[in-house]
Design an enzyme around this catalytic site. Sequence first.
Site, PDB file in Angstrom:
ATOM      1  N   HIS A   4       7.589  15.634  -8.213  1.00 17.22           N
ATOM      2  CA  HIS A   4       6.304  15.789  -8.910  1.00 17.22           C
ATOM      3  C   HIS A   4       5.848  17.252  -8.885  1.00 17.22           C
ATOM      4  O   HIS A   4       6.326  18.046  -8.069  1.00 17.22           O
ATOM      5  CB  HIS A   4       5.243  14.894  -8.263  1.00 17.22           C
ATOM      6  CG  HIS A   4       5.042  15.213  -6.814  1.00 17.22           C
ATOM      7  ND1 HIS A   4       4.387  16.337  -6.388  1.00 17.22           N
ATOM      8  CD2 HIS A   4       5.478  14.569  -5.697  1.00 17.22           C
ATOM      9  CE1 HIS A   4       4.410  16.372  -5.075  1.00 17.22           C
ATOM     10  NE2 HIS A   4       5.067  15.317  -4.623  1.00 17.22           N
ATOM     11  N   GLY A   5       4.876  17.592  -9.729  1.00 17.42           N
ATOM     12  CA  GLY A   5       4.374  18.960  -9.794  1.00 17.42           C
ATOM     13  C   GLY A   5       3.357  19.264  -8.705  1.00 17.42           C
ATOM     14  O   GLY A   5       3.121  18.441  -7.795  1.00 17.42           O
TER      15      GLY A   5
END
Length: 459
Positions: free
Chosen positions: A87-88
């Site tokens: 994920h970011g």
Amino acid sequence: MAKQVVTTVCFVLFHCIISYWAFMSSCSIHSSTKIIIPDIARYFGTKGRYEEVNAYLIDDILAINNSLVTLPSSKCSEIHLTVIIRHGTRYPTIKNIQKMREFHDLVVREATGNLNCLSEIKSQWKMWYTDDMDGRLVDQGREDHRHLAQRLIKWFPSLLTEENVRQGRVKLITSSKHRCVNSTIAFREGLMKGLRSEAKLELAVNDALMRYFDQCERFVKEVENNKSALEEVKRFHEGPEMKRVMEKMADRLEVPYASITDDSVEAGFFLCAYEFAIQKLNSPWCQLFDEVDAQVMEYAGDLKQYWKRSYGHEINSKSSCILFHDLFHRLDQVVAEITKNSDAIVSEAVTVQVGHAETLLPLLTLLDLFKDDIPLSSTNFATQHNRIFRSGNIVPYAANLLVVLYKCPEGIRMGVRLNEKSLTLPGLTDPVPMYEDVKTRYSTLLKGCDQETVCKINS
Ligand SMILES: *[C@@H]1O[C@H](CO)[C@@H](O)[C@H](O)[C@H]1NC(C)=O
Ligand SMILES: *[C@@H]1O[C@H](CO)[C@@H](O)[C@H](O)[C@H]1NC(C)=O
Ligand SMILES: *[C@@H]1O[C@H](CO)[C@@H](O)[C@H](O)[C@H]1NC(C)=O
């Protein structure tokens, strides 16, 4: 004529003054004209920016850098891509928000040192992190994934096509965690924008694959819920290097040594890292650490990843057997389709799987990547200075493992990239080996590594 020269001179002069003013004000933390990277940014580990591992992205976030990638001969064509992505950029978890709040309170209440950054923290900095932020994806995290999708279109223009999306040959799979779901949604936005597509592309939630570590009973019992599994991490936190960081911190703040714990220095380090990752700020918190302090903090983080997710315990990597088999099963299917009919359109051209650092690290470990000759321990910080196990290089935000299959005249080849850089699999010499050679290399795992057997506890 003369008037024109005067006008030009005035204009140039005006421009210089404006540029100078912009430059000066960029030193203030509130300016966004130019981002100043903290000197210690490369030590942020799993809280590091993706741009720290690919600095060319700082100038152009949509650039791809071909000099970092090895391709097979031009007679080959790409037939499949699997991408596994972390994920970011996200907010801190609630546990760390609380530690950050406590440390901020301590600085405001007790610090008497006269460093500039201390008065800045006391008079200007606000504790803006709230408990409800708990690990959520931030705007920057959405950008991370949108941009990655757009770069992947540039990397693989024959696979990430509008046609493949429309025909259902692109699959999106995600962990159920909101930060992963939202990352995947952002990835899809980047994809649709880059392809100018309006096709419908659903995402599938699959925790058995993307959060396999929760479902591996042996891992949960022997590592996750077992304090002594992280004994080395604890020892390092109590050791001389960490003690020195704590003392230096106490000296800078001018507070008694007893006021500063390992949690305080960790919180200060996280504050510096998060303010930069989330807000692009070189915050005053960063001034509380010199380079050696940051290296110690980085090592503490790497030790934790090493013992909890990587080579420290065999079950860490083995817990990813299910994801390993999922990958090779898909690759086998692609190869079978092409073997049957070499002009066939592969039914699954691109598979995107979004998960966590905890999803990627055990899998990379299972593949024997980033393995130092000597294990990371509480006592070898100094000799591990040049270790290859650096979580900041391996799993920054939006870290990605790319597996590519190529159809070549001599057969099928496979390429692997981590964070858009080619890797040679350990034990193989060819950076783009024949797929069959990869399968021989990992034959023991392909024949075994059965999740059921590996994760079950025999009582
Ligand atoms: C690509 O990466 C190489 C190696 O890191 C670097 O030297 C080069 O400047 C990069 N190219 C561009 C266009 O930024
Ligand atoms: C992120 O995901 C959560 C849960 O899936 C959702 O409630 C929230 O609105 C999303 N945030 C954004 C900004 O998309
Ligand atoms: C906990 O970890 C230690 C060290 O790895 C190990 O010796 C012990 O057997 C583990 N305990 C359990 C309950 O698995």
